[in-house]
Every structure is written in C-alpha cells, then in structure tokens.
Design a protein around this motif. Sequence first.
Motif, PDB file in Angstrom:
ATOM      1  N   PRO A  79     122.528  10.449  34.858  1.00 21.84           N
ATOM      2  CA  PRO A  79     121.631  11.075  33.888  1.00 21.84           C
ATOM      3  C   PRO A  79     122.305  12.253  33.175  1.00 21.84           C
ATOM      4  N   GLN A  80     123.263  12.911  33.847  1.00 24.67           N
ATOM      5  CA  GLN A  80     123.956  14.039  33.236  1.00 24.67           C
ATOM      6  C   GLN A  80     124.737  13.592  32.000  1.00 24.67           C
ATOM      7  N   LYS A  81     125.468  12.485  32.114  1.00 28.13           N
ATOM      8  CA  LYS A  81     126.248  11.978  30.978  1.00 28.13           C
ATOM      9  C   LYS A  81     125.318  11.597  29.831  1.00 28.13           C
ATOM     10  N   LEU A  82     124.237  10.924  30.153  1.00 25.64           N
ATOM     11  CA  LEU A  82     123.304  10.497  29.117  1.00 25.64           C
ATOM     12  C   LEU A  82     122.678  11.707  28.427  1.00 25.64           C
ATOM     13  N   GLU A  83     122.292  12.702  29.201  1.00 25.68           N
ATOM     14  CA  GLU A  83     121.674  13.905  28.638  1.00 25.68           C
ATOM     15  C   GLU A  83     122.640  14.627  27.705  1.00 25.68           C
ATOM     16  N   LEU A  84     123.913  14.713  28.082  1.00 25.53           N
ATOM     17  CA  LEU A  84     124.905  15.376  27.237  1.00 25.53           C
ATOM     18  C   LEU A  84     125.151  14.600  25.942  1.00 25.53           C
ATOM     19  N   MET A  85     125.025  13.291  25.999  1.00 26.93           N
ATOM     20  CA  MET A  85     125.216  12.484  24.788  1.00 26.93           C
ATOM     21  C   MET A  85     124.057  12.642  23.821  1.00 26.93           C
ATOM     22  N   VAL A  86     122.859  12.735  24.343  1.00 27.27           N
ATOM     23  CA  VAL A  86     121.666  12.757  23.501  1.00 27.27           C
ATOM     24  C   VAL A  86     121.391  14.149  22.948  1.00 27.27           C
ATOM     25  N   VAL A  87     121.676  15.192  23.728  1.00 26.10           N
ATOM     26  CA  VAL A  87     121.441  16.574  23.339  1.00 26.10           C
ATOM     27  C   VAL A  87     120.065  16.714  22.695  1.00 26.10           C
ATOM     28  N   ASP A  88     119.055  16.528  23.518  1.00 23.54           N
ATOM     29  CA  ASP A  88     117.677  16.529  23.035  1.00 23.54           C
ATOM     30  C   ASP A  88     116.862  17.501  23.884  1.00 23.54           C
ATOM     31  N   LYS A  89     115.662  17.747  23.428  1.00 26.08           N
ATOM     32  CA  LYS A  89     114.771  18.591  24.217  1.00 26.08           C
ATOM     33  C   LYS A  89     114.530  17.920  25.554  1.00 26.08           C
ATOM     34  N   LEU A 107     117.217   0.514  35.395  1.00 19.58           N
ATOM     35  CA  LEU A 107     116.826   0.591  36.798  1.00 19.58           C
ATOM     36  C   LEU A 107     117.446   1.840  37.402  1.00 19.58           C
ATOM     37  N   VAL A 108     116.792   2.420  38.382  1.00 19.58           N
ATOM     38  CA  VAL A 108     117.352   3.552  39.114  1.00 19.58           C
ATOM     39  C   VAL A 108     118.384   3.000  40.090  1.00 19.58           C
ATOM     40  N   ASP A 109     119.546   3.655  40.139  1.00 18.53           N
ATOM     41  CA  ASP A 109     120.614   3.232  41.042  1.00 18.53           C
ATOM     42  C   ASP A 109     121.032   4.440  41.874  1.00 18.53           C
ATOM     43  N   SER A 110     120.631   4.451  43.148  1.00 17.58           N
ATOM     44  CA  SER A 110     120.907   5.594  44.024  1.00 17.58           C
ATOM     45  C   SER A 110     122.380   5.698  44.411  1.00 17.58           C
ATOM     46  N   LYS A 111     123.170   4.657  44.135  1.00 16.49           N
ATOM     47  CA  LYS A 111     124.595   4.671  44.500  1.00 16.49           C
ATOM     48  C   LYS A 111     125.446   5.478  43.523  1.00 16.49           C
ATOM     49  N   ILE A 112     124.894   5.830  42.368  1.00 14.99           N
ATOM     50  CA  ILE A 112     125.644   6.609  41.388  1.00 14.99           C
ATOM     51  C   ILE A 112     125.599   8.071  41.803  1.00 14.99           C
ATOM     52  N   HIS A 113     126.791   8.692  41.854  1.00 16.65           N
ATOM     53  CA  HIS A 113     126.882  10.086  42.315  1.00 16.65           C
ATOM     54  C   HIS A 113     127.120  11.003  41.145  1.00 16.65           C
ATOM     55  N   PRO A 114     126.681  12.225  41.205  1.00 15.12           N
ATOM     56  CA  PRO A 114     125.868  12.816  42.258  1.00 15.12           C
ATOM     57  C   PRO A 114     124.373  12.614  42.004  1.00 15.12           C
ATOM     58  N   GLY A 115     123.625  12.368  43.031  1.00 16.39           N
ATOM     59  CA  GLY A 115     122.175  12.359  42.974  1.00 16.39           C
ATOM     60  C   GLY A 115     121.495  11.149  42.376  1.00 16.39           C
ATOM     61  N   GLY A 116     122.212  10.066  42.167  1.00 18.20           N
ATOM     62  CA  GLY A 116     121.606   8.863  41.610  1.00 18.20           C
ATOM     63  C   GLY A 116     121.762   8.792  40.102  1.00 18.20           C
ATOM     64  N   GLY A 117     121.493   7.613  39.567  1.00 15.62           N
ATOM     65  CA  GLY A 117     121.624   7.406  38.125  1.00 15.62           C
ATOM     66  C   GLY A 117     120.873   6.174  37.698  1.00 15.62           C
ATOM     67  N   TYR A 118     121.348   5.567  36.636  1.00 12.62           N
ATOM     68  CA  TYR A 118     120.687   4.404  36.064  1.00 12.62           C
ATOM     69  C   TYR A 118     121.696   3.302  35.784  1.00 12.62           C
ATOM     70  N   ARG A 119     121.172   2.082  35.712  1.00 14.34           N
ATOM     71  CA  ARG A 119     121.980   0.956  35.262  1.00 14.34           C
ATOM     72  C   ARG A 119     121.058   0.021  34.496  1.00 14.34           C
ATOM     73  N   PHE A 120     121.663  -0.771  33.635  1.00 13.96           N
ATOM     74  CA  PHE A 120     120.883  -1.739  32.890  1.00 13.96           C
ATOM     75  C   PHE A 120     120.464  -2.860  33.833  1.00 13.96           C
ATOM     76  N   ALA A 121     119.225  -3.263  33.739  1.00 12.60           N
ATOM     77  CA  ALA A 121     118.717  -4.351  34.569  1.00 12.60           C
ATOM     78  C   ALA A 121     119.444  -5.651  34.235  1.00 12.60           C
ATOM     79  N   HIS A 122     119.742  -5.842  32.953  1.00 10.36           N
ATOM     80  CA  HIS A 122     120.416  -7.057  32.485  1.00 10.36           C
ATOM     81  C   HIS A 122     121.463  -6.643  31.464  1.00 10.36           C
TER      82      HIS A 122
END
Length: 176
Positions: A79-89, A107-122
Amino acid sequence: HPDYLEKFQLNTGGNPYYLIECIREVKRSNLDISVSPGQVECPIPTILKTMVLDKMKLLSPNELKVLSAAAILGNAFSPQKLELMVVDKSEEFLEAVEALHTTGFLLVDSKIHPGGGYRFAHDVEREVILREMDPARKRQYHLKAARVLVREREKRTELAAEIALHFEAAGESEKA
C-alpha cells in the motif's frame, strides 16, 4: 508446457471460467505454447475484456486512477508504493482501495512485507487495464513507479531490476 500453465494460473487467479475462456482463446489464436511463456503474450478473450471494462465503468474517477496506478505496479504491491504513486488525500485513497477490494479487482495479501499488501485477483484483468490505458498516462505512471522505487532502493537494493523496467517502459532507456 508447465511454465505456460503457471502463467495461466497467475492470469486467471484460478477462476475456472477465466481459465476456460483463456484456453479457448489460445486454441482460436493457434498460439504456439512451445515457446517460453516469458516470450509469448497470453491472449485476452474478448468476453473477459468486455467483463473487465464493464466492471471498470462502475468505478469513480478516483478509483480508476488508483486502479491504473496499481496495474502499473504489477500483480502484487505494498500500500505504501501505491499511496506514493497516487499522491492523494488519505481518506479518498483509502476509500478507493477499499472499493477496489470490494469489487474484486484487488485481494489482500498478508505475505507482502511490511505489514501486508494487495495483489490482483486475476492478472488478466490487470492486463486489460494496462492495454486500455492511454499511452501518455501509462508513461507518467511508469515514471512515478520508477521514482517511488528509487526512493525504496535505498533500503532494498534488489529493486534495481524493477526500477529499470519502469524507466524502460516509460521510454527512458538511459535511466534504465
């Protein structure tokens, strides 16, 4: 070919309907799967493309912006990478990510570090998003992704190849 089956698994997220449609499309297109899967683009069935585009029509402009940025980052991301890309409220960003999760894009993916992340379902959905994206927007998002990763690289040197990929996709070969 076992490698190609693995790519199908990623593209379809194991969804039987998506898998059947992708196999039908390979048959229709006479795709030679004896070639390495890294060198062959999986064909996207028209029916799946239409379904993804219809699903995207239900999203707000902000949700579409976040979805496009996520597609550029790849199948899985923090989520950190995505947030930095979007630079939104903050709140608008969180609402968009939650909507993308609710609609089944992410989908939520708890294996992404640190603290979990996301992956595309398809991943096939991610491919449709990328192929439909305006070239200028795609270039800007790849540049943003590269800049985000350059900042991250200070902590993690293994990101060099991913950074080069984004600079190359943005047409910045010398920076790659």
